[in-house]
Design an enzyme around this catalytic site. Structure first.
Site, PDB file in Angstrom:
ATOM      1  CB  SER A 118      -0.608  -2.217  -5.096  1.00 17.10           C
ATOM      2  OG  SER A 118       0.559  -1.500  -4.753  1.00 17.10           O
ATOM      3  CD  GLU A 151      -6.546  -7.154  -4.703  1.00 22.55           C
ATOM      4  OE1 GLU A 151      -6.377  -8.141  -3.975  1.00 22.55           O
ATOM      5  OE2 GLU A 151      -5.615  -6.381  -5.010  1.00 22.55           O
ATOM      6  CG  ASN A 189       0.609  -6.432  -4.534  1.00 22.91           C
ATOM      7  OD1 ASN A 189       1.310  -6.956  -5.394  1.00 22.91           O
ATOM      8  ND2 ASN A 189      -0.002  -5.280  -4.744  1.00 22.91           N
TER       9      ASN A 189
END
Length: 295
Positions: A118, A151, A189
């Protein structure tokens, strides 16, 4: 693609395995711990049962999904014959680099290597692999079987061909892939974590309490979950790790983790996974505000 290897049987790994298996792929779920594999398979079975109870899948779908998953405790054995490997281990750069070094030795040069990271650089991960053009990010959202977004992160060397294959594959899973470039935090993020950190700062500065902060964001901003509750569900240790990666990557103080977050992680208050975070999840108790003891 027919065979997918997934490394890591934790929350993200078992969710990714579930999603591929339910879509008809043969999945090799790999974890060094037999206990983790058993727990991961139990989670998949429980999630399938919930979907069955809601009528979104059939009993035949449940049986086929479980049958499609084979478990392994050895990476070399697990990746044999895999067209794609998706790494979903803990968000730790050294651990991921070590896994990709092993994959470089164990996999064919034609095998696409993806990471569910992430925040960690895809380019850095690809640097330990021969033919880094086959390394790409597939950042699924939690819970994986339900959330639509994936993503897709291109490293500096990721090829157009590999990117298209993974974009198309994600659509076959019923997901919505979004292509982004390789910078700390990517898109999700880079935007989310500063917001969560600011909510923690707001609590730390005693502007308002946990319930009040989350209520403002839910009712005032239309968020389905307040930022502090969301941080609990993500895992406060994961939030801290991502913020540290972004802080180191950008050298910008706006990404520096709040001292309250640091102290809570040090104290083992990690959110849902530990039973306590900004709320108390122990013994099915009603969520309670517990953060003031750490301020």
């Amino acid at each position: 693609m027919k065979t997918i290897a997934v490394i890591g049987a934790g929350t993200m790994g078992n969710g990714i395995a579930h999603t591929f298996a339910q879509s008809g792929f043969i999945v090799k779920l790999i974890d060094v711990s037999e206990k983790s594999l058993d727990k991961g398979m139990a989670t998949i079975a429980a999630n399938l049962d919930r979907m069955l109870a809601k009528g979104t899948i059939t009993q035949e779908d449940v049986a086929k999904t479980i049958t499609n998953i084979i478990t392994y405790t050895d990476i070399k054995d697990g990746v044999v014959g895999a067209d794609l490997v998706v790494e979903a281990a803990t968000e730790n750069v050294e651990l991921k680099l070590n896994i990709f070094k092993q994959l470089n030795e164990a996999c064919s040069h034609n095998t696409i290597l993806a990471t569910n990271t992430s925040s960690i650089s895809i380019t850095q991960i690809g640097s330990v692999v021969a033919h880094p053009e086959r390394v790409i990010g597939m950042h699924f959202m939690n819970p994986v079987p339900i959330m639509k977004l994936v993503e897709i992160i291109r490293g500096y060397n990721t090829s157009d061909e590999v990117t298209k294959i993974i974009m198309d594959l994600s659509e076959k899973l019923g997901k919505v892939p979004v292509e982004v470039n390789d910078y700390p935090g990517f898109v999700a993020n880079r935007i989310l974590m500063p917001m969560l950190n600011e909510a923690i700062e707001t609590l730390y500065n005693k502007v308002a309490g946990v319930y009040e902060i989350d209520t403002v964001m839910k009712l005032g901003m239309g968020h389905p979950m307040g930022p502090l509750q969301l941080a609990d569900f993500i895992g406060l240790d994961v939030c801290l790790a991502i913020l540290n990666v972004m802080y180191e990557g950008f050298k910008n103080p706006k990404y520096a983790p709040c001292p309250l977050l640091v102290n809570m992680v040090r104290a083992g208050k990690l959110g849902v996974k530990s039973g306590e975070g900004f709320y108390d999840y122990s013994e099915n108790k009603k969520a309670e505000k517990i953060s003031k003891q750490f301020i």
